[in-house]
Design an enzyme around this catalytic site. Structure first.
Site, short mmCIF file in Angstrom:
data_model
loop_
_atom_site.label_atom_id
_atom_site.label_comp_id
_atom_site.label_asym_id
_atom_site.label_seq_id
_atom_site.Cartn_x
_atom_site.Cartn_y
_atom_site.Cartn_z
N CYS A 116 94.37 5.05 -54.77
CA CYS A 116 94.00 4.93 -53.01
C CYS A 116 92.64 5.61 -53.63
O CYS A 116 92.17 5.86 -52.74
CB CYS A 116 94.89 5.70 -52.79
SG CYS A 116 96.35 4.98 -52.00
N HIS A 256 91.52 11.35 -49.28
CA HIS A 256 92.14 9.75 -48.25
C HIS A 256 93.93 10.42 -47.52
O HIS A 256 93.77 11.16 -46.98
CB HIS A 256 92.86 9.83 -49.83
CG HIS A 256 93.87 8.89 -50.16
ND1 HIS A 256 93.91 7.40 -49.85
CD2 HIS A 256 95.14 8.83 -50.42
CE1 HIS A 256 95.11 6.63 -49.26
NE2 HIS A 256 96.37 7.87 -49.84
N ASN A 286 97.49 4.05 -43.46
CA ASN A 286 96.98 4.17 -45.23
C ASN A 286 96.73 3.22 -45.86
O ASN A 286 97.02 2.26 -45.36
CB ASN A 286 98.43 5.01 -46.67
CG ASN A 286 97.42 4.97 -47.36
OD1 ASN A 286 96.51 4.65 -48.08
ND2 ASN A 286 98.70 5.48 -48.49
O1 UT7 Z 1 98.15 6.96 -50.81
C1 UT7 Z 1 98.54 6.82 -52.40
C2 UT7 Z 1 99.74 7.63 -52.12
N1 UT7 Z 1 101.46 7.68 -51.56
C3 UT7 Z 1 101.03 9.22 -50.38
O2 UT7 Z 1 100.60 10.02 -50.80
C4 UT7 Z 1 102.95 9.18 -49.96
C5 UT7 Z 1 103.41 10.57 -50.91
N2 UT7 Z 1 104.94 10.30 -49.25
C6 UT7 Z 1 104.86 10.21 -48.13
O3 UT7 Z 1 103.60 10.45 -47.52
C7 UT7 Z 1 105.93 10.38 -47.12
O4 UT7 Z 1 107.03 11.41 -48.95
C8 UT7 Z 1 106.82 9.93 -46.99
C9 UT7 Z 1 106.28 9.78 -45.34
C10 UT7 Z 1 106.72 8.04 -48.11
C11 UT7 Z 1 108.21 10.35 -46.71
O5 UT7 Z 1 108.51 11.46 -45.50
P1 UT7 Z 1 109.60 12.19 -46.58
O6 UT7 Z 1 108.84 13.37 -45.34
O7 UT7 Z 1 109.08 13.05 -48.05
O8 UT7 Z 1 110.60 11.60 -46.16
P2 UT7 Z 1 111.74 11.83 -47.21
O9 UT7 Z 1 111.53 9.88 -48.06
O10 UT7 Z 1 112.18 13.01 -47.83
O11 UT7 Z 1 113.32 10.98 -46.29
C12 UT7 Z 1 113.63 11.84 -45.50
C13 UT7 Z 1 114.19 11.23 -44.70
C14 UT7 Z 1 115.81 10.17 -45.43
O12 UT7 Z 1 116.96 10.67 -44.76
P3 UT7 Z 1 117.86 11.37 -45.41
O13 UT7 Z 1 117.93 10.73 -46.08
O14 UT7 Z 1 117.61 12.57 -45.45
O15 UT7 Z 1 118.96 11.05 -44.79
C15 UT7 Z 1 114.86 8.94 -45.36
O16 UT7 Z 1 116.15 8.35 -45.42
O17 UT7 Z 1 114.25 10.18 -44.16
C16 UT7 Z 1 114.94 9.03 -44.24
N3 UT7 Z 1 113.11 7.90 -43.48
C17 UT7 Z 1 113.27 7.36 -42.81
N4 UT7 Z 1 113.79 7.77 -41.24
C18 UT7 Z 1 113.23 7.21 -40.02
C19 UT7 Z 1 112.35 7.30 -44.38
N5 UT7 Z 1 111.87 6.33 -43.95
C20 UT7 Z 1 112.01 6.41 -42.59
C21 UT7 Z 1 111.86 5.56 -41.83
N6 UT7 Z 1 112.25 5.97 -40.47
N7 UT7 Z 1 110.42 4.66 -41.87
#
Ligand code: UT7
Length: 332
Positions: A116, A256, A286
């Site tokens: 990225c 980004h 992204n």
């Molecule tokens: O470009 C390269 C660099 N990449 C980035 O900068 C991306 C960095 N990361 C992120 O943007 C975020 O971490 C994500 C968007 C990937 C995820 O968001 P988050 O707020 O960090 O969520 P999380 O991974 O902590 O997950 C929270 C909950 C989980 O459920 P439990 O364990 O709390 O029950 C996940 O299983 O959300 C769940 N979850 C979803 N729910 C609905 C994960 N993906 C989804 C989804 N829809 N698509």
């Protein structure tokens, strides 16, 4: 003789027509529009779904638009860098294919892989060539067809990424516009948190391992998130300090586009007010190396000659960086 700087003198871009909306994703994986919008800010992304077309196809459109807008003879281009993680082929470089497609026959060209952060690494590298005085015009394209390495059964990644290409023309400038400074960083120990496990020389894809789905993007989102905010805000503050600037001196933060919350948190930590933060993540998601040039493309009309832009990126590798530049033109 006045110092030579590398100034952005034009922007081109391309996104495929097909829109993969949150609604469509709801029918593919266990997710919903509310979750995606509140956690990422993304409403839709563009997908290149034409059979047999790779990243170079999008670059061709972006670069042709750039050459037309800037009224530039392709034969006057000295260098073409394509920043991408999704090249058409393992070799030759996608940049070489682009040169053939757009007629930049006198340019040397190569790909640059910094995930990225690729576009910032690319413009900083191209600037070095221009600053020597030997090279006058370079094109840097940031482009990725992320849909080619995304597992559309993995809800944690498929909702984030999209396809697109953005290109800039960099020209030698002696009036002080263009790239003023850059800070580029890598930390290879970040590898386990964001990578594709298979498809390279360490684990080629075979009939036997194909169903493991290791050829797709693997991400530990929360860990990447924390590192993105921390590292982007740190380099943003560092580059301001190094150039005797305060956050108020900056006209635009061009980040980004990985997650709306990451961008806002980075701006807040660096002290840049939200009205100076440019975002188009809701439309494209992204697009990896394409995000920053696509922001320049979408918001080109806002920039005035002399505006101070701060660009920041963070991505797989880990790679990250900041570029400070003075915008070189008023849009025609
Ligand atoms: O470009 C390269 C660099 N990449 C980035 O900068 C991306 C960095 N990361 C992120 O943007 C975020 O971490 C994500 C968007 C990937 C995820 O968001 P988050 O707020 O960090 O969520 P999380 O991974 O902590 O997950 C929270 C909950 C989980 O459920 P439990 O364990 O709390 O029950 C996940 O299983 O959300 C769940 N979850 C979803 N729910 C609905 C994960 N993906 C989804 C989804 N829809 N698509």
């Amino acid at each position: 003789m006045s110092k030579i700087t590398a100034a952005i003198t034009g922007v081109g871009g391309y996104v495929p027509e097909y829109k993969l909306t949150n609604k469509i994703l709801e029918g593919m994986v266990d997710t919903n529009d509310d979750w995606i919008v509140s956690r990422t800010g993304i409403k839709e992304r563009r997908i290149l779904n034409e059979e047999g077309k790779g990243t170079s196809h999008m670059c061709e459109f972006a670069v042709k638009e750039l050459l037309k807008k800037t009224n530039t003879d392709p034969l006057s281009i000295d260098l073409v860098i394509c920043a991408t993680t999704t090249p058409d082929f393992i070799f030759p470089p996608t940049a070489n294919l682009i040169c053939d497609m757009v007629g930049t026959k006198n340019a040397f060209s190569y790909d640059l892989q910094a995930a990225c952060s690729g576009f910032l690494f690319g413009i900083s590298t191209a600037a070095q060539f221009i600053e020597t005085g030997k090279y006058k015009k370079a094109i840097v394209v940031g482009a990725d067809k992320m849909s080619s390495i995304i597992n559309y059964k993995d809800r944690t990644t498929c909702i984030i990424f999209g396809d697109g290409a953005g290109a800039v023309l960099l020209e030698a400038d002696t009036e002080g516009f263009g790239i003023q400074d850059s800070i580029l960083k890598t930390d290879g120990s970040g590898f386990p948190y964001l990578h594709a496990k298979a498809g390279g020389s360490r684990k080629p894809i075979t009939k036997e391992n194909f169903d493991d789905a290791d050829q797709y993007v693997y991400q530990e989102g929360a860990y990447v998130y924390k590192n993105a905010v921390k590292n982007m805000s740190e380099v943003a503050s560092q580059i301001l300090k190094d150039n005797n600037l305060t956050p108020n001196d900056i006209d635009w933060l061009v980040s980004h586009q990985a997650n709306r919350r990451i961008i806002e948190a980075t701006a807040e930590r660096a002290g840049i007010p939200l009205e100076k933060v440019l975002m188009n993540i809701e439309k494209y998601g992204n697009t990896t190396a394409a995000t920053i040039p696509l922001v320049l493309w979408d918001f080109e009309n806002k920039f005035k000659k002399g505006d101070k832009l701060l660009m920041v990126a963070f991505g797989g590798g880990f790679t990250w960086g900041a570029v400070y530049l003075k915008w070189a033109y008023n849009n025609k």
